[in-house]
Design a protein around this motif. Sequence first.
Motif, PDB file in Angstrom:
ATOM      1  N   LYS A  27      -4.716   6.652  -2.219  1.00 38.47           N
ATOM      2  CA  LYS A  27      -4.144   5.410  -1.702  1.00 38.47           C
ATOM      3  C   LYS A  27      -4.120   4.397  -2.836  1.00 38.47           C
ATOM      4  O   LYS A  27      -5.090   4.251  -3.583  1.00 38.47           O
TER       5      LYS A  27
ATOM      6  N   THR B 124      -3.113   0.279  -3.701  1.00 41.00           N
ATOM      7  CA  THR B 124      -2.724  -1.045  -3.237  1.00 41.00           C
ATOM      8  C   THR B 124      -2.247  -1.861  -4.427  1.00 41.00           C
ATOM      9  O   THR B 124      -2.606  -1.583  -5.573  1.00 41.00           O
TER      10      THR B 124
ATOM     11  N   GLU C  32       0.841  -1.194   0.000  1.00 44.53           N
ATOM     12  CA  GLU C  32       0.000   0.000   0.000  1.00 44.53           C
ATOM     13  C   GLU C  32       0.874   1.241   0.000  1.00 44.53           C
ATOM     14  O   GLU C  32       1.980   1.248   0.551  1.00 44.53           O
ATOM     15  N   LYS C  33       0.366   2.279  -0.671  1.00 41.55           N
ATOM     16  CA  LYS C  33       1.082   3.546  -0.654  1.00 41.55           C
ATOM     17  C   LYS C  33       0.053   4.671  -0.581  1.00 41.55           C
ATOM     18  O   LYS C  33      -1.007   4.598  -1.210  1.00 41.55           O
ATOM     19  N   ARG C  34       0.397   5.703   0.175  1.00 42.81           N
ATOM     20  CA  ARG C  34      -0.550   6.818   0.347  1.00 42.81           C
ATOM     21  C   ARG C  34       0.111   8.144   0.018  1.00 42.81           C
ATOM     22  O   ARG C  34       1.316   8.342   0.211  1.00 42.81           O
TER      23      ARG C  34
END
Lengths: 113, 114
Positions: free
Chosen positions: A63, A65, A56-58
């Motif tokens: 966001k 996934t 995951e990255k925000r």
Amino acid sequence: SQKIEQNSEALNIQEGKTATLTCNYTNYSPAYLQWYRQDPGRGPVFLLLIRENEKEKRKERLKVTFDTTLKQSLFHITASQPADSATYLCAPSEGGTASKLTFGTGTRLQVTL
Amino acid sequence: NAGVMQNPRHLVRRRGQEARLRCSPMKGHSHVYWYRQLPEEGLKFMVYLQKENIIDESGMPKERFSAEFPKEGPSILRIQQVVRGDSAAYFCASSPTDYNSPLHFGNGTRLTVT
């Protein structure tokens, strides 16, 4: 052959809701995957990059996934705003010193008041 | 810091003429990519160049199309003897490296062949 699938139908959501866009790929073993935004008459703009070892990255209200088992990436925009209306493109890449980026056809998001 | 500059923004050519599309990458970027986008279709990779070298032209039609990125000056995508099917938006992108680098796109040249 390699294939990238994004929902070709436009996604219409109400302001304030969370928008979720899907990117599925086949015959790829991507080392990373990128998401871009494209407005009418403009070039794509880079949003986020996620690597295969990241789940995951925000970034602010965004966001992403990345599920390499399902061969899928999900792109979420929380608290969506009309200004988020655009086409969103995903681009998986296997990397390499001479890699080229291949894009999905994109999903158009329309956020209404 | 100027972004990727493409010109012209709009180009109209008659069938059989030549089209020249120019792209100046971002400062410090030595990798240039050309993509074509047809209405209601996705971006299709055409060619990847570094200064004075073509690295990957697997997406480029074998005839009439050529690209260069000279030591000095912008990258040029040339289409000779244009046909109606060449009408599309042509986007150029640049990056500082070729691995894991996000691409920075220009706003494209819209070619119309009449």
